[in-house]
Design an enzyme around this catalytic site. Structure first.
Site, PDB file in Angstrom:
ATOM      1  N   GLU A   1      -3.723  -0.223   8.152  1.00 16.37           N
ATOM      2  CA  GLU A   1      -2.548   0.192   8.934  1.00 16.37           C
ATOM      3  C   GLU A   1      -2.657  -0.393  10.330  1.00 16.37           C
ATOM      4  O   GLU A   1      -3.750  -0.412  10.909  1.00 16.37           O
ATOM      5  CB  GLU A   1      -2.467   1.726   9.112  1.00 16.37           C
ATOM      6  CG  GLU A   1      -2.073   2.478   7.879  1.00 16.37           C
ATOM      7  CD  GLU A   1      -1.960   3.991   8.114  1.00 16.37           C
ATOM      8  OE1 GLU A   1      -1.753   4.427   9.267  1.00 16.37           O
ATOM      9  OE2 GLU A   1      -2.075   4.720   7.126  1.00 16.37           O
TER      10      GLU A   1
ATOM     11  N   HIS B   1      -3.017  10.939   0.246  1.00 17.81           N
ATOM     12  CA  HIS B   1      -2.611  10.727   1.636  1.00 17.81           C
ATOM     13  C   HIS B   1      -2.116  12.081   2.180  1.00 17.81           C
ATOM     14  O   HIS B   1      -0.930  12.260   2.431  1.00 17.81           O
ATOM     15  CB  HIS B   1      -1.544   9.633   1.722  1.00 17.81           C
ATOM     16  CG  HIS B   1      -1.402   9.006   3.074  1.00 17.81           C
ATOM     17  ND1 HIS B   1      -1.518   7.658   3.306  1.00 17.81           N
ATOM     18  CD2 HIS B   1      -1.153   9.565   4.287  1.00 17.81           C
ATOM     19  CE1 HIS B   1      -1.343   7.397   4.595  1.00 17.81           C
ATOM     20  NE2 HIS B   1      -1.112   8.540   5.209  1.00 17.81           N
TER      21      HIS B   1
ATOM     22  N   ASN C   1      -7.654   1.712   9.671  1.00 15.39           N
ATOM     23  CA  ASN C   1      -6.331   1.986  10.217  1.00 15.39           C
ATOM     24  C   ASN C   1      -6.492   1.988  11.724  1.00 15.39           C
ATOM     25  O   ASN C   1      -7.233   2.818  12.271  1.00 15.39           O
ATOM     26  CB  ASN C   1      -5.820   3.363   9.781  1.00 15.39           C
ATOM     27  CG  ASN C   1      -5.404   3.400   8.323  1.00 15.39           C
ATOM     28  OD1 ASN C   1      -5.469   2.390   7.619  1.00 15.39           O
ATOM     29  ND2 ASN C   1      -4.967   4.563   7.876  1.00 15.39           N
TER      30      ASN C   1
ATOM     31  N   TYR D   1      -4.687   1.468  15.753  1.00 15.59           N
ATOM     32  CA  TYR D   1      -3.484   1.401  16.582  1.00 15.59           C
ATOM     33  C   TYR D   1      -3.794   1.105  18.045  1.00 15.59           C
ATOM     34  O   TYR D   1      -3.041   0.437  18.718  1.00 15.59           O
ATOM     35  CB  TYR D   1      -2.688   2.715  16.471  1.00 15.59           C
ATOM     36  CG  TYR D   1      -2.074   2.903  15.090  1.00 15.59           C
ATOM     37  CD1 TYR D   1      -0.827   2.356  14.779  1.00 15.59           C
ATOM     38  CD2 TYR D   1      -2.750   3.583  14.088  1.00 15.59           C
ATOM     39  CE1 TYR D   1      -0.276   2.498  13.510  1.00 15.59           C
ATOM     40  CE2 TYR D   1      -2.206   3.729  12.814  1.00 15.59           C
ATOM     41  CZ  TYR D   1      -0.968   3.183  12.533  1.00 15.59           C
ATOM     42  OH  TYR D   1      -0.433   3.307  11.281  1.00 15.59           O
TER      43      TYR D   1
ATOM     44  N   ARG E   1       0.855  -1.180   0.000  1.00 13.88           N
ATOM     45  CA  ARG E   1       0.000   0.000   0.000  1.00 13.88           C
ATOM     46  C   ARG E   1       0.894   1.234   0.000  1.00 13.88           C
ATOM     47  O   ARG E   1       1.704   1.423   0.905  1.00 13.88           O
ATOM     48  CB  ARG E   1      -0.907  -0.020   1.249  1.00 13.88           C
ATOM     49  CG  ARG E   1      -1.718   1.208   1.407  1.00 13.88           C
ATOM     50  CD  ARG E   1      -2.760   1.162   2.550  1.00 13.88           C
ATOM     51  NE  ARG E   1      -3.351   2.481   2.566  1.00 13.88           N
ATOM     52  CZ  ARG E   1      -3.328   3.331   3.583  1.00 13.88           C
ATOM     53  NH1 ARG E   1      -2.816   2.977   4.754  1.00 13.88           N
ATOM     54  NH2 ARG E   1      -3.826   4.536   3.452  1.00 13.88           N
TER      55      ARG E   1
ATOM     56  N   GLU F   1      -7.616   8.369   5.750  1.00 18.94           N
ATOM     57  CA  GLU F   1      -7.942   8.998   7.034  1.00 18.94           C
ATOM     58  C   GLU F   1      -8.559  10.387   6.870  1.00 18.94           C
ATOM     59  O   GLU F   1      -7.998  11.391   7.322  1.00 18.94           O
ATOM     60  CB  GLU F   1      -6.694   9.058   7.935  1.00 18.94           C
ATOM     61  CG  GLU F   1      -6.135   7.687   8.253  1.00 18.94           C
ATOM     62  CD  GLU F   1      -5.019   7.714   9.305  1.00 18.94           C
ATOM     63  OE1 GLU F   1      -4.636   8.810   9.744  1.00 18.94           O
ATOM     64  OE2 GLU F   1      -4.549   6.632   9.685  1.00 18.94           O
TER      65      GLU F   1
END
Ligand SMILES: *[C@@H]1O[C@H](CO)[C@@H](O)[C@H](O)[C@H]1NC(C)=O
Ligand SMILES: *[C@@H]1O[C@H](CO)[C@@H](O)[C@H](O)[C@H]1NC(C)=O
Ligand SMILES: *[C@@H]1O[C@H](CO)[C@@H](O)[C@H](O)[C@H]1NC(C)=O
Ligand SMILES: *[C@@H]1O[C@H](CO)[C@@H](O)[C@H](O)[C@H]1NC(C)=O
Ligand SMILES: *[C@@H]1O[C@H](CO)[C@@H](O)[C@H](O)[C@H]1NC(C)=O
Length: 507
Positions: free
Chosen positions: A401, A145, A331, A333, A100, A191
């Protein structure tokens, strides 16, 4: 290896993993899309090379260097612009099936518009894509991005609908035309919450505009309409011959209610809908979540505004948006706990007050080394399960991600970064086999250390170290990369796995 595994056990106990046996030992599905993720500004460098114009990030970091740590900006970054062969060789060595990356809008269209196509920029991406395909690595291309041409921002950027919507659609059309024979996985925006809430509402990231409680919604509205139109261009002109998939990359931490009270559960759901749902509801169902429409309208009325600060879609726009995705993304985390709270009195409007909840991470949750976030593996399972339940399991979800922060210099990071991937993946594996989530891929962030935006390279997540003091930008493997290579080549988190009952057919 054995010794490191034993050292980990003390940490594992804290998280309720009694021992290694509790890491899932069922292989991920056959055909699972294992990969790495990156972004143009963070790795390419070549910030003014061969006709590229400055992006909004070049404008902020290069021209106003005090915003970034000394000299740590995207001017050279990892110099990926000059290292295609070397980096493709690393991806091949790592055994991934997908890469990606994003295309820099100002590298291919220096004015932002298609009246001035930079063929040298096009050739750079063409070469990268050709080399990936020659090695059976699928390009998963992000069109945007965060780095639009600075000249577009001079005319209002994402706040200017008559500018950004047609400009983005023309840009997307050009990318389909030039690369669509080889690229089967497209995402329009990365995002969008960060672009819009960060860039135009609280102003913490480029282009650093602060229009609290207003700018984020206008930006998102224009961005969503641009996405839908680009998706429909693909339907009309390219899908029949190119047969690819188009979506958008959405980010969110998992939001867990801080108690089982009805109020906290409602608050956590509201927080999920104001974050993930802000973008996913429009592209899946054709409109914003009801709770967003209601709360923002009510609070706008209390401010004595004649209409809601949240713009509304026309019927035609709703129809264009509805179903404008071919796979779901996340994405992820970390995880936050969510507490219900009383609404604040009406002051300066903000997205924060429109949501109207309190989020926090308990002190006793394990930190990453740089403490940007906590390590919460179970949240990964809850998050993909929530997405699968709300948006359906037909099209599949890709984790676009996921990764672990430290200062980037620790090469013996099996017990930190390696373990993070292992535990998150084990929870994702449980989501597949215990919850029936249709998870089809996982992109680790990131192959190598990079420019982590305004943190420069003081904070990093790479599986390869990059020597930013050397002109060579030498890449050196870390233990996490060795571990991840084993995972992607065996589809297994432990030494011996049971075969997967699932065979994916992603074509
Ligand atoms: C918005 O974009 C249009 C079309 O490009 C342009 O004519 C106009 O000047 C822009 N508005 C602002 C405020 O820059
Ligand atoms: C909520 O209830 C479930 C099931 O009874 C329990 O397992 C869980 O620990 C509770 N969560 C909280 C935060 O109290
Ligand atoms: C809205 O108008 C009402 C009635 O005129 C007034 O009492 C109130 O203070 C106003 N609210 C705001 C936030 O200006
Ligand atoms: C490097 O990571 C290991 C875990 O893999 C950890 O034990 C060690 O303390 C870290 N070293 C530094 C300098 O942070
Ligand atoms: C791997 O696991 C299978 C069943 O789970 C077992 O039959 C086999 O002996 C194991 N192989 C090794 C090398 O441990």
């Amino acid at each position: 290896m054995k010794l490191l595994v034993c050292l980990c056990l003390t940490f594992l106990l804290q998280l309720g993993y009694a021992d290694d046996e509790e890491v899932s030992n069922i292989a991920f599905p056959d055909g699972f899309l294992w990969g790495y993720a990156s972004a143009a500004y963070q790795v390419e460098g070549g910030w003014d090379a061969d006709g590229k114009s400055p992006s909004i990030w070049d404008n902020d970091a290069h021209n106003n260097p005090s915003w970034f740590p000394e000299g740590q900006n995207g001017d050279v970054a990892c110099d990926a612009y000059h290292k295609t062969d070397e980096d493709v060789a690393l991806l091949v060595y790592q055994g991934v099936k997908a890469y990606r990356f994003s295309i820099s809008w100002p590298r291919v269209l220096p004015t932002g518009f298609t009246d001035n196509i930079n063929e040298i920029g096009i050739a750079y991406y063409k070469d990268l894509i050709t080399k990936l395909k020659a090695n059976n690595i699928e390009p998963l291309v992000t069109m945007y991005h965060w780095d639009h041409p600075s000249s577009l921002e001079d005319q209002g950027g994402f706040l200017n609908e008559s500018l950004i919507i047609p400009a983005f659609v023309d840009y997307a059309t050009l990318l389909f035309e030039r690369f669509g024979d080889d690229v089967k996985w497209w995402t329009t925006f990365n995002e969008p919450k960060q672009t819009c809430a960060g860039g135009y509402d609280w102003g913490g990231i480029s282009p650093q505009k602060r229009l609290s409680g207003v700018g984020g919604y206008i930006c998102a509205h224009n961005l969503l309409r641009a996405h839908a139109k680009a998706y429909r261009v693909y339907d009309e002109k390219f899908r029949a011959t190119q047969n690819g998939k188009v979506s958008m990359v959405i980010d969110e931490p998992w939001h867990e209610p801080s108690s089982n009270s009805t109020q906290d559960q409602e608050a956590a759901e509201r927080q999920n809908l104001f974050n993930y749902g802000w973008f996913a509801d429009p592209i899946v169902f054709g409109d914003y979540p009801d709770v967003m429409k209601q709360r923002i309208a009510e609070r706008s009325q209390l401010q004595n505004l004649s209409q809601s600060r949240l713009p509304s879609f026309t019927d035609e726009e709703k129809a264009e948006l509805k179903g404008s995705y071919d796979f779901l993304t996340i994405n992820m985390y970390t995880t936050d706990l969510v507490l219900w709270r009383e609404d604040d009195p009406i002051g300066e409007p903000s997205i924060y007050d429109d949501v109207g909840v309190t989020t926090y991470q308990p002190d006793d949750w394990e930190k990453t080394v740089t403490i940007w976030f906590k390590v919460v593996p179970w949240g990964a399972r809850s998050l993909v399960r929530w997405i699968n339940n709300r948006y359906g399991d037909e099209k599949g979800i890709i984790v676009t991600e996921n990764g672990y922060h430290d200062n980037g210099n620790n090469l013996t990071d099996l017990g930190t970064r390696g373990r993070y991937h292992k535990l998150y993946l084990s929870n994702l594996n449980d989501a597949i086999y215990k919850d029936g989530v249709n998870l089809i891929g996982y992109m680790a962030w990131s192959l190598m250390n990079d420019v982590e935006w305004y943190a420069g390279w003081l904070v990093n997540l790479g599986h390869y170290h990059v020597d930013f003091d050397s002109d060579e930008r030498t890449r050196t493997p870390k233990e996490s990369g060795v571990y991840y290579r084993k995972v992607v080549t065996t589809s297994c988190l432990v030494d011996n796995c049971t075969a997967s009952p699932i065979k994916l057919n992603l074509n």
